[in-house]
Design a protein around this motif. Structure first.
Motif, short mmCIF file in Angstrom:
data_model
loop_
_atom_site.label_atom_id
_atom_site.label_comp_id
_atom_site.label_asym_id
_atom_site.label_seq_id
_atom_site.Cartn_x
_atom_site.Cartn_y
_atom_site.Cartn_z
N ARG A 79 1.16 -1.31 -0.13
CA ARG A 79 0.03 0.11 -0.32
C ARG A 79 1.32 1.25 -0.14
N ALA A 80 0.41 2.24 -0.77
CA ALA A 80 1.53 3.52 -0.99
C ALA A 80 0.51 4.73 -1.92
N SER A 81 0.66 5.93 -1.18
CA SER A 81 0.36 6.62 -1.68
C SER A 81 0.83 7.80 -3.10
N SER A 82 -0.46 8.12 -4.13
CA SER A 82 -0.17 8.83 -4.25
C SER A 82 -0.76 10.00 -4.68
N SER A 83 -0.66 11.24 -5.35
CA SER A 83 -1.06 12.67 -5.63
C SER A 83 -2.42 12.22 -6.08
N HIS A 84 -3.37 13.03 -5.70
CA HIS A 84 -4.54 13.52 -6.50
C HIS A 84 -5.09 14.10 -6.02
N HIS A 85 -5.57 14.88 -7.48
CA HIS A 85 -6.10 15.96 -7.13
C HIS A 85 -7.15 16.35 -6.86
N HIS A 86 -8.05 17.16 -6.06
CA HIS A 86 -8.83 17.28 -5.71
C HIS A 86 -9.50 19.13 -5.16
N GLN A 123 8.14 4.89 -0.65
CA GLN A 123 7.28 5.19 0.57
C GLN A 123 6.04 3.85 0.41
N GLY A 124 5.56 3.38 1.55
CA GLY A 124 4.73 2.75 1.42
C GLY A 124 4.39 1.64 2.90
N ASN A 125 3.96 1.16 2.94
CA ASN A 125 3.83 -0.82 3.82
C ASN A 125 3.49 -1.82 2.89
N PHE A 126 4.10 -2.61 3.27
CA PHE A 126 3.95 -3.78 3.14
C PHE A 126 3.20 -5.07 4.18
N ILE A 127 3.16 -6.27 3.44
CA ILE A 127 2.91 -7.08 4.47
C ILE A 127 2.78 -8.95 3.67
N PHE A 128 3.59 -9.35 3.71
CA PHE A 128 4.06 -10.81 3.44
C PHE A 128 3.18 -11.85 3.59
N HIS A 129 2.00 -12.13 3.52
CA HIS A 129 0.84 -14.01 4.02
C HIS A 129 1.32 -15.02 3.61
N GLN A 130 2.31 -15.49 4.64
CA GLN A 130 1.63 -16.92 3.92
C GLN A 130 0.59 -17.97 3.62
N GLY A 131 1.06 -18.81 2.78
CA GLY A 131 -0.41 -19.68 3.45
C GLY A 131 -0.84 -20.46 1.96
#
Length: 392
Positions: free
Chosen positions: A29-36, A142-150
């Motif tokens: 998951r990461a953030s990117s710029s978005h126009h408001h 930049q961002g976060n990650f999760i690896f789920h073994q399954g």
């Protein structure tokens, strides 16, 4: 395994999964710029971050599939257009796929099972989607990650070794950076900006192709899917035309920028258009609150990479640019703008939290007009703006 991309990059994460021959899924998951529109006051346009996510599915350290978080199925439909596949699933059939972990993948298999596409086409589409997803992921800082073994995503049509993909895409990203500031994002949309010059300089067939694709509605990424080419190949093909200003690259949200311009024209022409490039959104809002009451049009851009494209459309009378930004330093932004004839004479004022001699020297070396130390007063900002806008 989970963490922050500031601590470990995507390339290293993929290598660990490959070396450990892991099975499961990686979520990023990461953030990117978005126009408001209309944040920080009338006439202000600010880019705020939105969350994007991706899933990568693995079997014994190899990639099975990559999926965007939104799962709109539009990516696959873009590829089907290339293969001239007209038949689609019904809304009811599609609805039955959505509760699954990977609706895109389920959609492909449903097309296969109904003989709408064959395994060769399905494999080619999967390879294209894996490539474009890894292109995005490997460019993240930049961002976060999760690896789920399954349990592995099933059934498997084919698998891909990680190392060759990473090596190829890493090289492509290096070449991609060379296209700045003219091309920055696969999500940009090409638009014809000088048809007369195109017709006088290029064969008729080439002009017709450009006119067909450069409709302001089709992104570079969609073009890559329609043509079954990687994004770098498409970007390099149009780069000379963008460089000559025969083609212009815009973002989907720029129709909102046009709305701003129209609003200002109705209210009376502003004293000048000022763009502030600063990844601290609060700074953009502060600058607007100071300048807008004085009759200036202030537009704040929080993503320096997107800003490099947007300033060509906005044609500001003055640019305020922060030095310390995460994606791209202000010195680099200034240098890139000065390389374009469009911004050789535009006043560029650098913003920084440091009142240091070295920063001032660097700013001058890359062509900055002046320098403003944060925090600054209303009077300091207005004096600089008035000094350079009135002298143009």
């Amino acid at each position: 395994m989970q963490g922050n991309l500031n601590e470990i990059d995507i390339c290293s994460i993929l290598q660990l999964i490959e070396l450990g021959q892991r099975t499961g899924q990686l979520w990023v998951r990461a953030s990117s710029s978005h126009h408001h529109n209309k944040l920080g006051g009338e006439g202000a346009s600010i880019y705020r971050p939105k969350q994007e996510s991706w899933f990568v599915f693995f079997l014994n350290g190899q990639i099975i599939y990559c999926q965007e978080g939104e799962s709109s199925l539009s990516r696959i439909n873009d590829y089907l257009r290339h293969y001239r596949v007209e038949t689609r699933l019904t809304d009811k059939q599609i609805a039955s796929l959505l509760p699954t972990d990977a609706p895109e993948y389920a959609y492909l298999w449903a097309l296969l099972e109904r003989n709408i596409i064959n395994p060769k086409i399905a494999g080619s589409i999967i390879q294209g989607l894996v490539h474009e997803t890894l292109f995005d992921l490997l460019s993240l800082c930049q961002g976060n990650f999760i690896f789920h073994q399954g349990v592995a995503l099933a059934p498997q049509l084919n698998t891909f070794e990680i190392a060759p993909f990473v090596a190829k895409i890493t090289k492509q990203l290096q070449e991609w950076k060379q296209l700045y500031p003219h091309i920055q994002s696969p999500e940009q949309l090409p638009v014809l900006s000088d048809k007369v010059q195109l017709q006088s300089s290029l064969p008729e067939a080439t002009v017709n192709r450009l006119q067909h694709w450069a409709d302001g509605k089709t992104s570079l990424r969609q073009l890559a899917r329609y043509l079954n080419r990687d994004i770098l190949t498409v970007a390099k093909a149009i780069y000379p035309y963008v460089q000559q200003s025969w083609l212009q690259l815009v973002y989907l949200e720029t129709d909102k920028l046009d709305t701003h311009t129209d609003t200002w024209e109705l209210q009376g022409k502003p004293k000048g258009r000022i763009v502030c490039i600063d990844d601290a959104i609060a700074i953009g809002e502060t600058i607007n609150s100071i300048l807008q009451p004085q009759g200036y049009e202030a537009i704040a851009l929080s993503d320096p990479l997107e800003a490099l494209s947007l300033v060509f459309q906005l044609k500001p009378d003055l640019i305020l640019c922060d030095i310390a930004m995460s994606k791209l330093e202000g010195h680099e932004v200034c240098a890139m703008l000065r390389h374009s004839t469009a911004f050789r004479l535009t006043p560029i004022i650098m913003l920084t939290g440091k009142d240091g001699f070295i920063d001032r020297v660097k700013a001058r070396m890359v062509g900055a007009t002046d320098y403003l130390t944060k925090p600054f007063t209303d009077t300091e900002l207005l004096m600089l703006v008035e000094k350079y806008i009135n002298n143009q």
